[in-house]
Design an enzyme around this catalytic site. Sequence first.
Site, short mmCIF file in Angstrom:
data_model
loop_
_atom_site.label_atom_id
_atom_site.label_comp_id
_atom_site.label_asym_id
_atom_site.label_seq_id
_atom_site.Cartn_x
_atom_site.Cartn_y
_atom_site.Cartn_z
N ARG A 171 133.77 47.95 46.14
CA ARG A 171 133.29 47.40 47.40
C ARG A 171 131.82 47.66 47.61
NH1 ARG A 171 137.53 50.94 50.36
NH2 ARG A 171 136.40 52.27 48.92
N LYS A 217 141.98 60.57 35.42
CA LYS A 217 142.88 61.62 35.85
C LYS A 217 142.66 61.88 37.35
CE LYS A 217 141.02 64.99 36.96
NZ LYS A 217 139.93 65.52 37.86
P1 NAP Z 1 133.93 58.61 43.76
O1 NAP Z 1 132.52 58.96 43.41
O2 NAP Z 1 134.38 58.73 45.16
O3 NAP Z 1 134.17 57.14 43.20
C1 NAP Z 1 135.40 56.47 43.32
C2 NAP Z 1 135.13 55.01 43.64
O4 NAP Z 1 136.37 54.34 43.85
C3 NAP Z 1 134.34 54.84 44.92
O5 NAP Z 1 132.96 54.76 44.62
C4 NAP Z 1 134.89 53.57 45.53
O6 NAP Z 1 134.04 52.50 45.21
C5 NAP Z 1 136.22 53.32 44.84
N1 NAP Z 1 137.34 53.35 45.80
C6 NAP Z 1 138.32 52.43 45.90
N2 NAP Z 1 139.19 52.74 46.85
C7 NAP Z 1 138.77 53.88 47.40
C8 NAP Z 1 139.26 54.71 48.44
N3 NAP Z 1 140.37 54.41 49.13
N4 NAP Z 1 138.56 55.81 48.75
C9 NAP Z 1 137.44 56.13 48.08
N5 NAP Z 1 136.93 55.38 47.07
C10 NAP Z 1 137.60 54.28 46.73
O7 NAP Z 1 134.96 59.49 42.90
P2 NAP Z 1 134.78 60.02 41.41
O8 NAP Z 1 134.22 61.39 41.39
O9 NAP Z 1 134.15 58.99 40.56
O10 NAP Z 1 136.32 60.21 41.05
C11 NAP Z 1 137.16 59.13 40.77
C12 NAP Z 1 138.28 59.64 39.86
O11 NAP Z 1 137.67 60.17 38.67
C13 NAP Z 1 139.09 60.79 40.48
O12 NAP Z 1 140.43 60.65 40.17
C14 NAP Z 1 138.52 62.03 39.81
O13 NAP Z 1 139.48 63.06 39.68
C15 NAP Z 1 138.14 61.48 38.45
N6 NAP Z 1 137.08 62.26 37.79
C16 NAP Z 1 135.93 62.61 38.47
C17 NAP Z 1 134.99 63.41 37.83
C18 NAP Z 1 133.69 63.81 38.51
O14 NAP Z 1 132.92 64.59 37.95
N7 NAP Z 1 133.36 63.31 39.69
C19 NAP Z 1 135.19 63.85 36.54
C20 NAP Z 1 136.34 63.42 35.86
C21 NAP Z 1 137.27 62.65 36.50
P3 NAP Z 1 133.80 51.31 46.29
O15 NAP Z 1 133.59 51.98 47.61
O16 NAP Z 1 132.58 50.64 45.77
O17 NAP Z 1 135.03 50.48 46.24
#
Ligand code: NAP
Length: 311
Positions: A40, A93
Site C-alpha cells: 500500500r 517467518k
Molecule cells: P514491516 O517493516 O512492518 O513491513 C511489512 C510490510 O507489510 C509493511 O511495510 C506493509 O506494507 C505490509 N503490510 C501489509 N499488511 C499489513 C498490516 N496489516 N500491518 C502492517 N504491515 C502490513 O515488517 P518487517 O520487519 O519487514 O517484517 C515483515 C516480516 O518479516 C515479519 O514476519 C518479520 O518477522 C519478518 N522478518 C523481519 C526481519 C527484520 O529484520 N525486520 C528479519 C527477518 C524476518 P504496505 O503498508 O506498503 O502495505
Amino acid sequence: MTATDRIGLALAGVGKIARDQHIPSVENGDDFVIQAAISRHGKIDSAENFESYDAFLTARPDIRAISLCTPPEVRFDMAKKAIAAGLDVLLEKPPAATIGEAQALAELADKAGVSLFATWHSRFANGVEPAREWLSDKTIAGIEITWKEDVRRWHPGQAWIWEAGGFGVFDPGINALSILTAIIPGQTLVEKASLSFPANRQQPIAASLQMRSAAGAPITAEFDWRQEGPQTWDIVVKTDQGTLRLAKGGAELYIDETLTVEGPDREYARIYTRFAELVRTRTSDADFQPLRLVADAFLTAERHEVEAFIE
Ligand code: NAP
C-alpha cells in the site's frame, strides 16, 4: 542462467525485510526476477506495482511465484489466494499467525501441486549446518539459548508486533527456535514458560522457556527485548565431547571457544537458491516446529506484568 530462464516473482509487503534482504538477494541472484510488487505504501521501481492484492492476481496470471513479506497476521489470506491461483509461495517467518493456518496452507499447497516454502532465515546462517553435523555423533548434556536485543533498534515503529498475533519478543526468539530445531533431531517439548508483558502491550517483551529435547537433554531459552548496548544471539550446546557455541544468530560457530566457521551473511541468498530448487522440482519445505514451540510457550506460560513500554 539467462535472464529468460529466471522465474517471474511477485513480492508482497515492501517493508523493512523486503528492502534489507529480499530485493537485493533476488537482484544479486540468478534464479528470479521481481516482476510485480504489492504494497500500500512501498514500491519497487523495476516492477509493476499494485496496491491491491486481488488486482495483482487478476492482472498478472503469468507470474509463477510470490514472496510474502507482510506481517504474519495477514499472510494466511494472501497465501491461500496465491495457492488457489497456482503460484509457488515463499512465506517469511513466522509462516502464519497460528499452527492451524500453517497446516491448512501446507495441505492446500499439497492439493494444488504448488511449492510452499516456509522460510526460517536463521537456519541458513553460516554456522547452522556445520553445527548440526558436528552434533550428530555427540551426546548432548544441555543447551542454553540467550537471545537479547534492543526492540527500539530492530523494530522501530512496528506497531503490529505488539498487537494480538504479533508475536512480541518471539518475533526474534522464533529464529533461535528455528536454529535449535535444525541442529537437534526429533520434537523438542516445552515444559515451562514465563512471559513478561508490558502493562500497555498485548505481546511479551521477554520470555523464559524450559524445554527438553527428544533425547532428554534440558534446554533453556532467555528472550529479552530490553537489551541496550551489545546484542546477544547465542546458543551454547554442552556435549560429552566438548562445547559448541553458535554466536551472532548462527553466523559464527565456536567449538570449545575456537572460532571454526564464519563468513559473509548469505542467509537470504541461500533462501532464494533453495526456493528455486523447490519451484523447479515441484516440492515443498514447510517445517512448523518453531511455530509450535512458540504456541506451546503461550499455552503453558505464567504471565507477569512489567513496566509499560514507550517507544
Ligand atoms: P514491516 O517493516 O512492518 O513491513 C511489512 C510490510 O507489510 C509493511 O511495510 C506493509 O506494507 C505490509 N503490510 C501489509 N499488511 C499489513 C498490516 N496489516 N500491518 C502492517 N504491515 C502490513 O515488517 P518487517 O520487519 O519487514 O517484517 C515483515 C516480516 O518479516 C515479519 O514476519 C518479520 O518477522 C519478518 N522478518 C523481519 C526481519 C527484520 O529484520 N525486520 C528479519 C527477518 C524476518 P504496505 O503498508 O506498503 O502495505
